[in-house]
Design an enzyme around this catalytic site. Structure first.
Site, PDB file in Angstrom:
ATOM      1  N   PRO A  14       0.739  -1.179   0.020  1.00 27.24           N
ATOM      2  CA  PRO A  14       0.304  -0.495  -0.352  1.00 27.24           C
ATOM      3  C   PRO A  14       0.943   1.401   0.073  1.00 27.24           C
ATOM      4  O   PRO A  14       2.268   0.961   0.452  1.00 27.24           O
ATOM      5  CB  PRO A  14      -0.712   0.097   0.973  1.00 27.24           C
ATOM      6  CG  PRO A  14       0.087  -1.256   2.521  1.00 27.24           C
ATOM      7  CD  PRO A  14       1.032  -2.382   1.458  1.00 27.24           C
ATOM      8  N   GLN A  67      -6.190  -1.419   3.495  1.00 29.42           N
ATOM      9  CA  GLN A  67      -5.641  -1.170   4.469  1.00 29.42           C
ATOM     10  C   GLN A  67      -5.739  -0.065   5.580  1.00 29.42           C
ATOM     11  O   GLN A  67      -6.268   1.108   4.464  1.00 29.42           O
ATOM     12  CB  GLN A  67      -4.302  -0.475   4.171  1.00 29.42           C
ATOM     13  CG  GLN A  67      -3.183  -0.381   5.497  1.00 29.42           C
ATOM     14  CD  GLN A  67      -1.817   0.140   5.255  1.00 29.42           C
ATOM     15  OE1 GLN A  67      -1.693   0.914   4.348  1.00 29.42           O
ATOM     16  NE2 GLN A  67      -0.924  -0.546   5.512  1.00 29.42           N
ATOM     17  N   CYS A  97       3.484   2.972   9.187  1.00 31.17           N
ATOM     18  CA  CYS A  97       3.419   4.992   9.125  1.00 31.17           C
ATOM     19  C   CYS A  97       4.253   5.620   9.899  1.00 31.17           C
ATOM     20  O   CYS A  97       3.804   5.335  10.862  1.00 31.17           O
ATOM     21  CB  CYS A  97       2.501   5.197   7.860  1.00 31.17           C
ATOM     22  SG  CYS A  97       2.390   6.686   7.311  1.00 31.17           S
ATOM     23  N   ASN A 208       8.823  -6.670   3.767  1.00 32.21           N
ATOM     24  CA  ASN A 208       8.745  -5.980   2.642  1.00 32.21           C
ATOM     25  C   ASN A 208      10.583  -5.086   3.529  1.00 32.21           C
ATOM     26  O   ASN A 208      10.901  -5.022   4.539  1.00 32.21           O
ATOM     27  CB  ASN A 208       7.462  -5.846   3.044  1.00 32.21           C
ATOM     28  CG  ASN A 208       7.422  -4.097   2.584  1.00 32.21           C
ATOM     29  OD1 ASN A 208       7.229  -2.805   3.323  1.00 32.21           O
ATOM     30  ND2 ASN A 208       7.900  -3.438   0.847  1.00 32.21           N
TER      31      ASN A 208
END
Length: 339
Positions: A14, A67, A97, A208
């Site tokens: 995302p 998300q 984030c 990731n």
């Protein structure tokens, strides 16, 4: 609901302002199996915003996850319920984030310091929906010890019902680094994610962070259940063309770049009829011919023309002719008017 085997073997991350519904439709033309995600959407945006704009997507995008960002269990549960009703295959909670705006709203990576709160959010969401609820996180934040803190975080949240964690293999430094720097500056620690999977083999773990190509990412599948690419998949989207055959064993050959473009042109035509701006869609295809002859001319033609008043499908058709060699590079509208 349990996760399907191999469902997340390859995922596209995302990405704010990038993975909108037009981007996801485009990527789906290249890979039928890659798992796609929306941009992060706050729970309040789902509850109080324009749901068609916030949640709308094409059926062709499946499998696709929503998300969410937030830290209020009740609001997240209601947003998750709405997202599931809209047809999303998964609800993912953003705990990765690092932006100041996200921290001020008490969600994102700062919540790695509050595993019990995250667990409460996950349980509320899981109780509200029948699709999987997953978490995307970092290996730690700031001065946390990544061994102890990540284990504690994952164990606490898993006990609440989360069976899949997407782990960005970097710490997030909430004080002193910008969101952009947090994607590059903290060192990668892939081994830490591998150790997490070894310790919690009952969980699905997707890795990731810094994965620049399919050959770079694929070896991690010896250690974890899936890989997630972000910026590399956006800059060079045709790398997804190898995903279905290489990682999922599909026999059908992928579409060629030109076939992908032709099908996306058909999609763009329909969206233009609905009032969508051309450059809201064409910006996602600029990397389609990455590394190919005439790719620069292809990008330049779209960049210089798609934003102009009255620009329509012909911009993409002309770009297609340029990159295929069927026509010389055309002059922009401004150059034509000056000639």
């Amino acid at each position: 609901m349990s996760l399907k085997p191999d469902s997340h073997r390859f995922c596209v991350a995302p990405m704010m302002e990038w993975t909108d519904r037009h981007c996801r439709t485009f990527l789906r033309l290249i890979s039928a199996r890659a798992f796609l995600y929306t941009e992060m959407v706050t729970a309040d945006a789902v509850l109080h915003g324009d749901r068609v704009r916030v949640l709308g997507f094409n059926a062709a995008e499946h499998p696709v996850g929503l998300q969410l960002g937030g830290s209020d269990p009740a609001r997240l549960a209601e947003a998750a319920r709405i997202g599931a009703e809209w047809g999303y295959d998964e609800i993912n909670l953003n705990i990765g984030c690092p932006s100041d705006r996200v921290q001020s709203g008490r969600f994102g990576a700062c919540l790695m310091a509050e595993p019990k709160l995250v667990a409460d959010c996950v349980k509320a969401m899981a109780d509200a929906v029948e699709v999987p609820v997953t978490v995307k996180c970092r290996i730690g934040i700031d001065d946390q010890d990544t061994e102890e803190s990540l284990d504690r975080f994952v164990d606490t949240v898993a006990d609440a019902g989360c069976m899949m964690f997407i782990v960005h293999a970097r710490k997030a430094w909430l004080d002193g680094l910008s969101p952009k720097e947090n994607r590059d500056v903290p060192p990668l620690d892939y081994d830490r994610v591998h150790r997490l999977k070894t310790r919690r083999s009952d969980l699905a773990i997707v890795i990731n962070g810094g994965l620049g190509s399919l050959p770079h990412a694929a070896p991690h599948l010896v250690h974890v259940d899936g890989v997630m690419l972000g910026r590399a998949a956006y800059a060079d989207p045709y790398l997804l063309a190898a995903v279905d055959q290489t990682l999922y064993g599909e026999a059908e050959a992928p579409l060629t770049r030109l076939e992908v473009l032709d099908r996306f042109i058909d999609y763009v035509g329909g969206e233009l009829d609905r009032g969508v701006r051309l450059n809201a869609m064409t910006r996602h295809v600029l990397g389609l011919f990455h590394g190919q002859p005439r790719a620069r001319a292809f990008r330049r033609h779209i960049a210089e023309n798609a934003h102009l008043p009255g620009a329509g499908i012909e911009v993409l058709e002309q770009a297609r002719d340029i990159v295929s060699g069927a026509a010389p590079e055309t002059r922009t509208a401004e150059n034509r008017s000056a000639a």
